[in-house]
Design an enzyme around this catalytic site. Structure first.
Site, PDB file in Angstrom:
ATOM      1  N   CYS A   1       0.598  -1.636   0.010  1.00 47.49           N
ATOM      2  CA  CYS A   1       0.140  -0.202  -0.223  1.00 47.49           C
ATOM      3  C   CYS A   1       1.305   1.001   0.113  1.00 47.49           C
ATOM      4  CB  CYS A   1      -1.151   0.151   1.389  1.00 47.49           C
ATOM      5  SG  CYS A   1      -2.302   1.326   1.043  1.00 47.49           S
TER       6      CYS A   1
ATOM      7  N   HIS B   1      -3.686  -5.078   0.763  1.00 48.46           N
ATOM      8  CA  HIS B   1      -3.499  -5.361   1.838  1.00 48.46           C
ATOM      9  C   HIS B   1      -3.479  -6.782   2.152  1.00 48.46           C
ATOM     10  CE1 HIS B   1      -2.099  -1.443   4.099  1.00 48.46           C
ATOM     11  NE2 HIS B   1      -3.240  -1.206   3.008  1.00 48.46           N
TER      12      HIS B   1
ATOM     13  N   GLU C   1      -2.294  -8.695   3.822  1.00 50.28           N
ATOM     14  CA  GLU C   1      -1.852  -9.307   5.253  1.00 50.28           C
ATOM     15  C   GLU C   1      -3.318  -9.402   5.835  1.00 50.28           C
ATOM     16  OE1 GLU C   1      -1.338  -6.038   4.085  1.00 50.28           O
ATOM     17  OE2 GLU C   1      -2.421  -5.614   5.450  1.00 50.28           O
TER      18      GLU C   1
END
Ligand code: MN
Length: 242
Positions: free
Chosen positions: A112, A218, A220
């Site tokens: 990001c 994102h 994760e």
């Protein structure tokens, strides 16, 4: 030995803003993703101490440049228009970390803001606010919706044969999207490898064998029950740090 992976901290200000109460921290999802992939995560506080940055750079096996603050537009020669939540000290700290990672060819995963910082560091520019600068763009800010943070907001079209496509095992996948900025002019030494349906660049990498991937999404924080293939990115990154 498991690889030691640095994760850059976000600067978090209390409301109302107070320097005294500022915190360095990062979402637990980054640490969990690195742990699940077999790495040892360590969150890196912002510092102006160049010696400290050099020492920690030597210790680390790889770095995740994580999300958060907008990059200061002056770093790509623009006035502030749509950028917000800027922290120049964080930018300068991360530019030093990135410079060390590039010169030592340690693996980099830039997520990001991390992708945006990477593009700026290598000579590119940013759209300071997608909704203002690219009015025809789709919604890239998942926070605007009420469905919760787990929603996959848009498709990604990934370049066949890219490192990212090889890792994920696909050229078509959905991603979450929590960004209001994006790459405008791509840095000369970076290669775009994924796009949203509106043409916004969603991933970059280098053409050499240094493991350096930038991703606008994102991954994760995408739960495996929603899209398990994103975990392969963390596995490939941690394996590259061994
Ligand atoms: Mn997006």
């Amino acid at each position: 030995m498991k690889p030691l992976i640095g994760i850059t901290a976000d600067t978090i200000r209390e409301q109302p803003p107070s320097e005294r109460l500022m915190k360095y921290g990062q979402s637990y999802t980054y640490s969990d993703a690195i742990l699940a992939a077999g790495g040892v995560p360590i969150i890196l506080p912002v510092t102006k101490n160049i010696e400290q940055v050099r020492d920690v750079s030597i210790l680390l096996d790889g770095i995740v440049f994580a999300g958060g603050n907008d990059v200061h537009p002056k770093l790509y020669g623009h006035e502030i228009t749509g950028a917000r939540n800027i922290d120049l000290a964080r930018d300068q700290h991360e530019l030093r970390l990135l410079g060390n990672a590039l010169s030592s060819r340690k693996p980099v995963l830039a997520i990001c803001r991390g992708l945006q910082l990477l593009n700026v560091a290598m000579g590119g520019t940013l759209y300071q606010d997608i909704a203002t600068d690219v009015p025809e763009a789709i919604n890239h800010n998942g926070y605007k919706r009420n469905e919760g943070v787990d929603i996959l907001l848009h498709d990604l079209d990934i370049e066949r044969g890219s490192r990212l496509a090889r890792i994920l095992g696909t050229t078509a996948i959905q991603s979450n999207s929590f960004h209001h900025q994006a790459i405008d002019a791509l840095a000369p030494s970076l290669h775009a490898t994924a796009w949203a349906p509106d043409g916004i660049i969603e991933a970059v990498e280098t053409d050499n064998d240094h493991f350096l991937i930038g991703i606008q999404a994102h991954p994760e924080s995408i739960p495996t029950r929603i899209e398990p293939r994103w975990r392969k990115l963390f596995k490939a990154f941690v394996d590259a740090c061994l």
